[in-house]
Motif scaffolding. Structure first.
Motif, PDB file in Angstrom:
ATOM      1  N   TYR A 164       0.865  -1.179   0.000  1.00 31.58           N
ATOM      2  CA  TYR A 164       0.000   0.000   0.000  1.00 31.58           C
ATOM      3  C   TYR A 164       0.902   1.230   0.000  1.00 31.58           C
ATOM      4  O   TYR A 164       1.544   1.537   1.008  1.00 31.58           O
ATOM      5  N   GLN A 195     -12.003  -3.315   1.935  1.00 34.00           N
ATOM      6  CA  GLN A 195     -10.969  -2.529   2.630  1.00 34.00           C
ATOM      7  C   GLN A 195      -9.758  -2.317   1.715  1.00 34.00           C
ATOM      8  O   GLN A 195      -9.204  -1.217   1.643  1.00 34.00           O
ATOM      9  N   ARG A 196      -9.376  -3.385   1.018  1.00 38.70           N
ATOM     10  CA  ARG A 196      -8.213  -3.295   0.129  1.00 38.70           C
ATOM     11  C   ARG A 196      -8.468  -2.267  -0.982  1.00 38.70           C
ATOM     12  O   ARG A 196      -7.618  -1.430  -1.285  1.00 38.70           O
ATOM     13  N   THR A 205     -10.515   0.222  -0.955  1.00 39.33           N
ATOM     14  CA  THR A 205     -10.528   1.584  -0.398  1.00 39.33           C
ATOM     15  C   THR A 205      -9.100   2.076  -0.164  1.00 39.33           C
ATOM     16  O   THR A 205      -8.773   3.226  -0.473  1.00 39.33           O
ATOM     17  N   LEU A 206      -8.254   1.185   0.361  1.00 41.37           N
ATOM     18  CA  LEU A 206      -6.862   1.592   0.627  1.00 41.37           C
ATOM     19  C   LEU A 206      -6.113   1.857  -0.675  1.00 41.37           C
ATOM     20  O   LEU A 206      -5.340   2.804  -0.766  1.00 41.37           O
ATOM     21  N   TYR A 253     -12.590  -7.900   3.201  1.00 39.47           N
ATOM     22  CA  TYR A 253     -11.161  -7.729   2.887  1.00 39.47           C
ATOM     23  C   TYR A 253     -10.997  -6.977   1.566  1.00 39.47           C
ATOM     24  O   TYR A 253     -10.234  -6.011   1.475  1.00 39.47           O
ATOM     25  N   TYR A 302       1.549   5.216  -0.520  1.00 45.49           N
ATOM     26  CA  TYR A 302       0.923   6.540  -0.473  1.00 45.49           C
ATOM     27  C   TYR A 302       2.005   7.599  -0.639  1.00 45.49           C
ATOM     28  O   TYR A 302       3.085   7.477  -0.065  1.00 45.49           O
TER      29      TYR A 302
END
Lengths: 356, 291
Positions: free
Chosen positions: A308, B164-165, B167-168, B161, A310
């Protein structure tokens, strides 16, 4: 460098308001070239005082000059220094003069012009920029007074309005994202690459949430151009560990959160390096924060499963979205600061040695 | 409202799940007054008791575990789903998981109740004696259905899951993102649910195999192939997850896909005796009926 009565106050700058991340990257001054940039500014005919603010999100040149100095001269100098098209500079920069400069600086200092409205890091960056310029003796009566008043205005705004309420702080936003990925932020192993102010702010937020495993590394364990702090000092401050930069890529898989905040002009973490690290921790997520401009982590790294990534724009966008409900407060603050700026400008004009 | 009518009870239970789902979603954005905070959870508990009573009444009616038609099997799976959630909630304080379970119960429950053919009264047919005469087979069926409930919960967790993934990865706050459980916890929970589900399904297969070796004439080849394939599918999934060959979003997608196949397989196979006994009735899903 005392300005004459007919000198004028000006500002040339760029920020997220007029340029995207790539465009800001191309205009931003490399940290190792600030000295030479100042030297070049000094040679501009008619420039009496100047101050360069060079942060992740904005590059601004404040100056007090005689009337014969046109702002285009400064703009062309910056374009030449950064090897940019003058037309591009016209499109991607803003220019202010007189009371507009005062108002703009007050808004910048108080954080309402920041990407993350109300954030406090900009005030520290402004103070550092002011110290840099003062040490070089590039500030005089005009800029000294202007900046000292702007620090007071920022303090007033934070105390008397609600612009600093809530999680607008970069570190808090990052901790919230880490919580959504890992759950317990305190259990995360955090690695910071570089010792910039952004890194320091983020570490404070992680530490306050119970993070024990904090490690700091840097390309050099000498002076850090962004914060004047050595990486090992940063590690010591947060009871963390230091890691030799040469071991960064081999140790990447050991960390849950990686925050890159250096002044490096090239990517420190490539897609391939992140991919290799993730093979050693396939089912565990990795949260990568690229708080650098130019970016230190290849954008393609975000395509690796369980990564992830950012950057500053992303974090700022989240924070600002969270702050939508406080826009009214920002407007109230802007109106009050505008009045204070006008009052200061009138006082400055009333003194013979200050700009007209 | 007739609390002795199975269909009415199931409709009310589905309604409770529906209200719980709506309130749960609203609760993510708006705070409820003190005292109403637990409303969504209480509605799930009420729905669960109504569902339990309905299945109990149907069990008395059919003289056994009510797994004879599509409605019963679907409701039993949903009952297992809610039971698994309630057990899990004791150690895992996740209200939004309940909201998602209530949503799944609303969707599948309404579907099963809405399709009239799914509730054919097989127990009223001429010659019907009892759905399960052998208690071992009843154990096999209930274990299998409970494992389906766990796989349904696994699919729900996987949907959470993926939400959430997504959205992230979108790098925006999103509507649900801040309220969903952390992605790492969801992945761990999914792994554990898969392991427990596979254990229950394997036990069910062992018991079912004992019956099959003694009475192979009652088990059709199609049914044998589909249930074995499903079991092997979940075993392979577990093996790949344990060896870290499948994880993250691909693992989540596979758990959802396998559960969808499991649901579809219910309507693809039927036991030989069932067909013979109810040839006049529409074809019923009988994957787990081993009579």
């Amino acid at each position: 460098m005392t300005p004459s009565p007919d000198s004028s106050l000006f500002l040339l700058g760029t920020s997220h308001q007029v340029a995207n991340l790539n465009e800001r990257e191309s205009i931003a001054l490399p940290s190792d070239s600030i000295d030479s940039f100042y030297r070049g500014l000094q040679e501009l005919d008619g420039l009496k005082e100047c101050l360069v603010l060079n942060t992740c999100n904005r590059t601004e040149i404040y100056g007090a000059a005689e009337d014969n100095l046109k702002i285009e001269v400064v703009s062309n100098y910056l374009a030449e220094f950064r090897d940019l098209d003058p037309e591009f500079m016209i499109q991607k920069t803003y220019r202010r003069a007189g009371p507009e400069v005062v108002r703009h600086l007050f808004e910048v200092a108080s954080g309402i012009d920041s990407q993350m409205v109300g954030e406090t890091e900009i005030l520290g960056q402004l103070k550092k920029a002011y110290d840099d310029a003062s040490e070089r003796a590039f500030t005089g009566k005009v800029l000294n007074r202007l900046f000292q008043k702007s620090f007071q205005a920022a303090k007033w705004a934070r105390t008397n309005t609600g612009i600093s309420r809530g999680q607008v702080n970069l570190g808090n936003v990052l901790c919230e994202l880490a919580r959504r990925i890992f759950g317990q932020v305190g259990q995360c192993r955090v690695l910071v690459v570089g010792a910039g102010e952004v890194a320091e702010g983020a570490l404070e937020a992680f530490k306050s949430r119970g993070s024990e495993a904090i490690t700091v590394t840097g390309r050099t364990f000498d002076w850090c151009p962004l914060s004047r702090r050595k990486p090992d000092e940063l590690a010591q401050k947060f009871d963390g560990f230091t890691l030799a930069y040469s071991k960064l890529h081999d140790s990447l898989h050991l960390f849950d959160v990686v925050l890159a905040s250096t002044a490096s002009a090239k990517a420190l973490l490539t897609h391939k390096q992140v991919e290799v690290a993730m093979k050693k921790r396939p089912s565990k997520p990795l949260f990568v924060i690229d708080a650098s401009v130019p970016r230190n982590v290849e954008e393609a790294a975000s395509t690796v499963e369980n990564v992830y990534l950012y950057n500053m724009d992303d974090v700022s966008a989240i924070a600002n979205e969270n702050l939508q409900s406080r826009l009214t407060e920002v407007e109230r603050c802007r109106t009050a600061l505008s009045k204070r700026a006008l009052r200061l400008w009138e006082q400055m004009r009333a003194q013979p040695s200050l700009p007209s | 409202m007739n609390l002795n009518d199975v269909t009415s009870l199931l409709w009310i239970a589905t309604f409770c799940f529906g209200i719980s789902f709506v309130l749960g979603m609203v609760k993510t954005r708006h705070s409820f007054p003190y005292g109403l905070q637990e409303c969504p959870f209480i509605l799930i508990v009420i729905g669960f008791f109504l569902q339990t009573r309905a299945l109990y009444l149907r069990g008395i009616e059919v003289h056994g575990c009510p797994l004879g038609n599509g409605l019963e099997r679907t409701q039993f799976i949903l009952w297992s789903l809610i039971l698994a959630f309630l057990l899990l909630r004791l150690v895992w304080q996740l209200n939004l998981l309940g909201t998602f379970c209530a949503g799944a119960s609303l969707l599948l429950g309404s579907l099963s109740l809405g399709l009239k053919d799914w509730d054919a009264p097989y127990w009223k047919a001429e010659g019907y004696t009892r759905l399960f005469q052998d208690p071992w087979i009843e154990l096999h069926a209930s274990l299998a259905i409970f494992s389906y409930g766990l796989f349904c919960l696994l699919a729900v967790v996987s949907i959470m899951y993926l939400s959430q993934r997504q959205t992230l990865l979108s790098r925006k706050p999103g509507f649900l993102g801040p309220f969903l459980p952390p992605i790492q916890e969801l992945e761990v929970a999914a792994f554990r649910l898969l392991a427990v589900g596979v254990t229950f399904l394997s036990l069910s297969m062992v018991v079912g195999t004992m019956h099959w070796t003694r009475h192979p004439e009652f088990v059709s080849q199609t049914k044998l192939a589909v249930t074995s394939a499903l079991w092997i599918g979940y075993l392979v999934l577990l093996g790949m997850r344990m060896s870290n060959r499948l994880y993250g979003s691909r693992f989540a997608k596979w758990t959802i896909a396998l559960f969808a196949i499991a649901l579809l397989s219910l309507s693809l196979v039927s036991s030989k005796q069932k067909k013979q006994a109810f040839h006049a009735l529409p074809l019923q899903p009988l994957a787990l009926n081993l009579r």
